[in-house]
Design a protein around this motif. Sequence first.
Motif, PDB file in Angstrom:
ATOM      1  N   GLU J   4       0.842  -1.198   0.000  1.00  0.00           N
ATOM      2  CA  GLU J   4       0.000   0.000   0.000  1.00  0.00           C
ATOM      3  C   GLU J   4       0.886   1.261   0.000  1.00  0.00           C
ATOM      4  N   GLU J   5       1.976   1.207   0.758  1.00  0.00           N
ATOM      5  CA  GLU J   5       2.870   2.363   0.780  1.00  0.00           C
ATOM      6  C   GLU J   5       3.527   2.547  -0.586  1.00  0.00           C
ATOM      7  N   VAL J   6       3.901   1.425  -1.216  1.00  0.00           N
ATOM      8  CA  VAL J   6       4.482   1.526  -2.558  1.00  0.00           C
ATOM      9  C   VAL J   6       3.466   2.145  -3.512  1.00  0.00           C
ATOM     10  N   ARG J   7       2.208   1.710  -3.434  1.00  0.00           N
ATOM     11  CA  ARG J   7       1.180   2.263  -4.314  1.00  0.00           C
ATOM     12  C   ARG J   7       1.040   3.773  -4.122  1.00  0.00           C
ATOM     13  N   ASP J   8       0.859   4.180  -2.870  1.00  0.00           N
ATOM     14  CA  ASP J   8       0.616   5.599  -2.627  1.00  0.00           C
ATOM     15  C   ASP J   8       1.789   6.451  -3.098  1.00  0.00           C
ATOM     16  N   LEU J   9       2.981   6.011  -2.792  1.00  0.00           N
ATOM     17  CA  LEU J   9       4.147   6.797  -3.173  1.00  0.00           C
ATOM     18  C   LEU J   9       4.326   6.806  -4.696  1.00  0.00           C
ATOM     19  N   SER J  10       4.143   5.650  -5.325  1.00  0.00           N
ATOM     20  CA  SER J  10       4.297   5.568  -6.783  1.00  0.00           C
ATOM     21  C   SER J  10       3.341   6.524  -7.487  1.00  0.00           C
ATOM     22  N   LEU J  11       2.081   6.541  -7.009  1.00  0.00           N
ATOM     23  CA  LEU J  11       1.095   7.387  -7.680  1.00  0.00           C
ATOM     24  C   LEU J  11       1.450   8.857  -7.510  1.00  0.00           C
ATOM     25  N   ARG J  12       1.922   9.222  -6.323  1.00  0.00           N
ATOM     26  CA  ARG J  12       2.309  10.604  -6.101  1.00  0.00           C
ATOM     27  C   ARG J  12       3.483  10.984  -7.005  1.00  0.00           C
ATOM     28  N   ARG J  13       4.498  10.115  -7.052  1.00  0.00           N
ATOM     29  CA  ARG J  13       5.680  10.405  -7.870  1.00  0.00           C
ATOM     30  C   ARG J  13       5.334  10.481  -9.360  1.00  0.00           C
ATOM     31  N   LYS J  14       4.532   9.550  -9.818  1.00  0.00           N
ATOM     32  CA  LYS J  14       4.101   9.547 -11.224  1.00  0.00           C
ATOM     33  C   LYS J  14       3.424  10.870 -11.575  1.00  0.00           C
ATOM     34  N   ASP J  15       2.631  11.362 -10.650  1.00  0.00           N
ATOM     35  CA  ASP J  15       1.916  12.616 -10.817  1.00  0.00           C
ATOM     36  C   ASP J  15       2.893  13.796 -10.885  1.00  0.00           C
ATOM     37  N   GLU J  16       3.797  13.822  -9.921  1.00  0.00           N
ATOM     38  CA  GLU J  16       4.753  14.933  -9.856  1.00  0.00           C
ATOM     39  C   GLU J  16       5.647  14.991 -11.094  1.00  0.00           C
ATOM     40  N   LYS J  17       6.035  13.821 -11.579  1.00  0.00           N
ATOM     41  CA  LYS J  17       6.939  13.772 -12.723  1.00  0.00           C
ATOM     42  C   LYS J  17       6.172  13.832 -14.044  1.00  0.00           C
ATOM     43  N   GLY J  18       4.885  13.829 -13.983  1.00  0.00           N
ATOM     44  CA  GLY J  18       4.090  13.888 -15.200  1.00  0.00           C
ATOM     45  C   GLY J  18       4.298  12.672 -16.098  1.00  0.00           C
ATOM     46  N   LEU J  19       4.548  11.526 -15.480  1.00  0.00           N
ATOM     47  CA  LEU J  19       4.721  10.296 -16.261  1.00  0.00           C
ATOM     48  C   LEU J  19       3.371   9.682 -16.586  1.00  0.00           C
ATOM     49  N   THR J  20       3.304   8.947 -17.712  1.00  0.00           N
ATOM     50  CA  THR J  20       2.060   8.255 -18.054  1.00  0.00           C
ATOM     51  C   THR J  20       2.270   6.750 -17.866  1.00  0.00           C
ATOM     52  N   TRP J  21       1.150   6.007 -17.801  1.00  0.00           N
ATOM     53  CA  TRP J  21       1.234   4.540 -17.699  1.00  0.00           C
ATOM     54  C   TRP J  21       1.867   3.981 -18.971  1.00  0.00           C
ATOM     55  N   GLU J  22       1.556   4.633 -20.075  1.00  0.00           N
ATOM     56  CA  GLU J  22       2.168   4.287 -21.362  1.00  0.00           C
ATOM     57  C   GLU J  22       3.697   4.279 -21.239  1.00  0.00           C
ATOM     58  N   GLU J  23       4.238   5.370 -20.695  1.00  0.00           N
ATOM     59  CA  GLU J  23       5.695   5.503 -20.571  1.00  0.00           C
ATOM     60  C   GLU J  23       6.271   4.497 -19.570  1.00  0.00           C
ATOM     61  N   LEU J  24       5.578   4.348 -18.447  1.00  0.00           N
ATOM     62  CA  LEU J  24       6.081   3.391 -17.446  1.00  0.00           C
ATOM     63  C   LEU J  24       6.047   1.983 -18.017  1.00  0.00           C
ATOM     64  N   GLY J  25       4.965   1.674 -18.747  1.00  0.00           N
ATOM     65  CA  GLY J  25       4.854   0.346 -19.362  1.00  0.00           C
ATOM     66  C   GLY J  25       6.003   0.097 -20.327  1.00  0.00           C
ATOM     67  N   LYS J  26       6.303   1.083 -21.168  1.00  0.00           N
ATOM     68  CA  LYS J  26       7.395   0.896 -22.129  1.00  0.00           C
ATOM     69  C   LYS J  26       8.708   0.619 -21.414  1.00  0.00           C
ATOM     70  N   ALA J  27       8.933   1.317 -20.316  1.00  0.00           N
ATOM     71  CA  ALA J  27      10.198   1.171 -19.589  1.00  0.00           C
ATOM     72  C   ALA J  27      10.426  -0.257 -19.104  1.00  0.00           C
TER      73      ALA J  27
END
Lengths: 147, 147, 147, 147, 147, 147, 147, 147, 147, 147
Positions: J4-27
């Motif tokens: 749960e902590e990983v989820r919450d932090l990941s979502l916050r970071r993804k938001d701050e960095k303006g990353l998309t699921w598309e980009e994370l998926g490609k990585a």
Amino acid sequence: MTREEVRDLSLRRKDEKGLTWEELGKAIGKSPIYTAMLLYGYGQATEEEAKTLTSILELPEDAIKALMRAAYRTPSQPWPPTDPFVYRFYEIVLLYMPAIKDVAHELFGDGIMSAIDMSIDLKKVEDPSGTRMLISFNGKWLSYRKF
Amino acid sequence: MTREEVRDLSLRRKDEKGLTWEELGKAIGKSPIYTAMLLYGYGQATEEEAKTLTSILELPEDAIKALMRAAYRTPSQPWPPTDPFVYRFYEIVLLYMPAIKDVAHELFGDGIMSAIDMSIDLKKVEDPSGTRMLISFNGKWLSYRKF
Amino acid sequence: MTREEVRDLSLRRKDEKGLTWEELGKAIGKSPIYTAMLLYGYGQATEEEAKTLTSILELPEDAIKALMRAAYRTPSQPWPPTDPFVYRFYEIVLLYMPAIKDVAHELFGDGIMSAIDMSIDLKKVEDPSGTRMLISFNGKWLSYRKF
Amino acid sequence: MTREEVRDLSLRRKDEKGLTWEELGKAIGKSPIYTAMLLYGYGQATEEEAKTLTSILELPEDAIKALMRAAYRTPSQPWPPTDPFVYRFYEIVLLYMPAIKDVAHELFGDGIMSAIDMSIDLKKVEDPSGTRMLISFNGKWLSYRKF
Amino acid sequence: MTREEVRDLSLRRKDEKGLTWEELGKAIGKSPIYTAMLLYGYGQATEEEAKTLTSILELPEDAIKALMRAAYRTPSQPWPPTDPFVYRFYEIVLLYMPAIKDVAHELFGDGIMSAIDMSIDLKKVEDPSGTRMLISFNGKWLSYRKF
Amino acid sequence: MTREEVRDLSLRRKDEKGLTWEELGKAIGKSPIYTAMLLYGYGQATEEEAKTLTSILELPEDAIKALMRAAYRTPSQPWPPTDPFVYRFYEIVLLYMPAIKDVAHELFGDGIMSAIDMSIDLKKVEDPSGTRMLISFNGKWLSYRKF
Amino acid sequence: MTREEVRDLSLRRKDEKGLTWEELGKAIGKSPIYTAMLLYGYGQATEEEAKTLTSILELPEDAIKALMRAAYRTPSQPWPPTDPFVYRFYEIVLLYMPAIKDVAHELFGDGIMSAIDMSIDLKKVEDPSGTRMLISFNGKWLSYRKF
Amino acid sequence: MTREEVRDLSLRRKDEKGLTWEELGKAIGKSPIYTAMLLYGYGQATEEEAKTLTSILELPEDAIKALMRAAYRTPSQPWPPTDPFVYRFYEIVLLYMPAIKDVAHELFGDGIMSAIDMSIDLKKVEDPSGTRMLISFNGKWLSYRKF
Amino acid sequence: MTREEVRDLSLRRKDEKGLTWEELGKAIGKSPIYTAMLLYGYGQATEEEAKTLTSILELPEDAIKALMRAAYRTPSQPWPPTDPFVYRFYEIVLLYMPAIKDVAHELFGDGIMSAIDMSIDLKKVEDPSGTRMLISFNGKWLSYRKF
Amino acid sequence: MTREEVRDLSLRRKDEKGLTWEELGKAIGKSPIYTAMLLYGYGQATEEEAKTLTSILELPEDAIKALMRAAYRTPSQPWPPTDPFVYRFYEIVLLYMPAIKDVAHELFGDGIMSAIDMSIDLKKVEDPSGTRMLISFNGKWLSYRKF
């Protein structure tokens, strides 16, 4: 006939004729547990199985078709279970499954034991401290797919 | 310490140290399943077990006392279970237990399998059609008292 | 006949004949409580008990077989209980059981009182401050198994 | 302090000091069960009881006031109960109470056993077939008022 | 006859004959509310009351016995209540009872108002701002027992 | 401050200062019940009431604003109620309200007693058979609109 | 006849005769919505309304009495609602009502919109982007009473 | 910031600054209801709306991003609703929606009113018999697709 | 006839005649899934569809009218679902939908996929690792309205 | 770290960095949906995936271990779902699954689509009547085992 009607009538006939699950199972070449599951409505009989059971239990003709249908599986009991025999297993799942899951992942990695491709075995064991019941579940291990 | 605190800390330490349930079980001379149940909060440790586990997992001193208490057993999971591993067993109890109960009464008469005086065994079985999981429950048979 | 049909018919007959649980109990050599439990569907009658009850209450022949079956135990009341007599006991379990459990573990260690190998006793006690009801439960103590 | 805080702290202190309910009960001249109920939050202590318990358990001063308040009684456990010790009593109420109620009305007429003006007694009984637990509830009988 | 059958038939007959609760109450010397409670299944009639009601409402003979039995009290409505008349009282208990309980303990100390030894009164009051309904509950105060 | 924070702090302060609901009610010229309802969060204080209560109970300044807001009304107790004082009223609504509703419609026609435009009164009554509690609800009668 | 029987029969007759709510409403001088509510069991018909509806729909004589009774209002649907038309309104109440309530208190102060003294209006509106449904609720505002 | 944090902080600031929904709505050129829904977490603000609201309410910078996200919509209230204002609408959906649905299908055929492409309007109406609240929902009609 | 009666009779007739959904679908020019949904009670048949199905399945005349009505959609299964086929989809919605929703908002902005203007497609796919089932849902995207 | 902590932090970071699921998926060479499921806590990352995600999102070191654990799968949403996006799928399972199941058994015989060995695909489709969302589930077919 619905599967519920087949169940009710089968159980009454089995009772009247004094048949056991052991005997019914032998008649179709399956275990007593599987045979009970079939008549309770949780399996799809082959034509041969359906005919044999219908004949032994003197069910009406259309029980054959009903036994061969893929049924909508609904519980034949109230839920949460009230019968002490059933409740004890509910208690095991409620309390101990997370610990068991943890040990299972150590052995198998992430995934589940299938409850579809699964068989069940039940035995009576005599022990110095009294009779014991031994029940086993044997299911295919399924791993989560990545995509 | 509460039993929940002991559980959370034990699991974290086990993870950090890379210990397995197998290893922890050996250290106290019990099965991996029972050892997991103990740390999840579903058993009463002897003083020796409590001390060994506390020492291996580097838990604080009062974990010993906590592990030796008879705990109030509450589930360490939401209910009904949401995890697919656990749900499959819930499904088995929900759907198949009345049929199993029926076969059991044929073997044992009226009564129940105790979930208190009971042990659990878990095995990995390799099969041509793929890996399978085999889990067994072995409990004392109790007959209803007349009075 | 199902156990529910036996219950409904028994209660009606008992009423019509003006029989008491005391009298029915004496007829089979059991306590009034156990006798009521048997007819409500929570016990497995011996052949002798089943025949005696069937004869006294003028039930149909197949009540004998029904009374001798191991029944699926379901409540004969809505749940949570709405009747004030029953609710008061529900309230006791809801509120006071954790405190009672705590005292019990002091006396017995970890384990439970069996609700299977158990008897119940009910008495009327006259007291200067008014009539009192005294009810007792006497069950085998079971300790958790280690494995 | 809330009653919940008094409970949590009392139980911790009792544990640390190695006190038993037997001993705490003697200190205030009450039974172990009642004493446990008081500290779990289900009774209103007299000033003397509150002071004695606060002093023995080394609770903060305002525990005295808290113990003397009429508390809002909430369960100190999840519900329906998950602990096997408690569940067995829940099962008894669920399954057997209508039969018991029926016998009670034969003895007392219409009414209920009060769960307010009631005492509880718990005993350990040694029996050839093993240890047994005996628990009794003794409550005032209340008849319904007509108007 | 079951109490539910007595209720349904009584209500139909009362309707057909155009009788009021006021009139039925007078016939047995009880209040309209108590009389309604009796026929709805929440009271144990004396032989005289049972006979009078059975005769006025032209119920079958065995209604007398049914009315004299101590019934299992179940609600004659869905729950939580959906009818706006009933829901408003449910809302009062849901929201305001803790505040009322607090004031009551100031007046009475710890304990409860009995819902068994209790009477109910209902009045119509005309007020400049419109008609008002006034309902009162009058119950014996019970204090918790110490032991 | 939220209404919940106002409630918790008010109750603590009232306790510390040894104030009664009677006294608080007099200070704002309202009944003890209404005053308790206000502080529990079920009313909207006038500026004068808010200031007086904040001053007597030495609440922080912003309690004034909080007490003057129209609150979202949520129960300050678990539900269904577990406290025996509250449960007895729940039982009355559960079991007897349909009978009461029936009598009310005889007096008033179709409609409801408002739980908004309503007042509550609580009294202690001494009776030869012991102390009794008398509680009354007085609400505006509302008829259903046709359109 | 019960209100449920009146509902079922009315709907069948309306269907067979090809009548609309519009037409039924006109016959009794009420809106289509109110007329539907009346036949679904949520209103108390005047004698004239009851006779007109009974005659148009060719209901049995005692439907008149049934339609004139103050009914116990129970939902004529499962709950929570499963039909998408109904669920969308459930969703509105679930999600948006606290925001709406907040705006309403800004306009009206503390209180509620009565659901008793209330009318409902339903319209079809054509819009460039497609057909729209417009539904309005118009209810008396009730302020909380102080006492 | 989560949407819940934005909600809590916005409401506190609106309170402190004495702003109304009317004023906030004007600032972003939307209705008071929509503006409240936006801040309660049930809408996706444009960048301009988010910046204006953040500036007026003096929220931290990252409230802008939070207000522009598509939120997971969860209720900001307990469920079923306990507040009388909200409950009355719940009651309307529970009791009257099947009748309304029936009338709507007469006007529109099979389908639903969208709760997504929908607007809400709230008005205060003065009437000789007292103040009334008028609330309207205006949603796109969607027909079921065939395939 | 009610929609439930149409469903039950249709399924029985389809079974007796050995018809498939494929064949029934072809007869009305719709997909097998839509045809099943129609007969299960989740669609409004055109007059032509209703007549064709009624004729093929030899249903009574009034099935035509029933099939053309806009039905109240209720589940034809217990809930939560107990059948393993259905439960697996329930599990997908329970566990994975928030992640899917998140990805969808990245593609579409705030809004929902309509479950009204939606079609469903089901295919069997052979794969080296075994047979697979492929199911697709295709629905109109709806954006939230601002107002 | 818990999942749960990983989820919450990941979502916050993804938001701050303006990353998309598309980009994370490609990585990590996976689809956007699977990548979202992984970070929401419903998958077991390989070491490489865990390291890549931890590095891109700048999570703390122990997120790697957490992402590689087999998690206990709990919903990251209230249940039943309240968000309209999720609810529409819940509605589909609630209403249409029995019909779909029926068609599936015609194609496959008795069994289920695995929700473990399954992939998900989501597409945006432009259509003359507006944008549509297309979502597909592709799972291994499992047949029930006989024994």
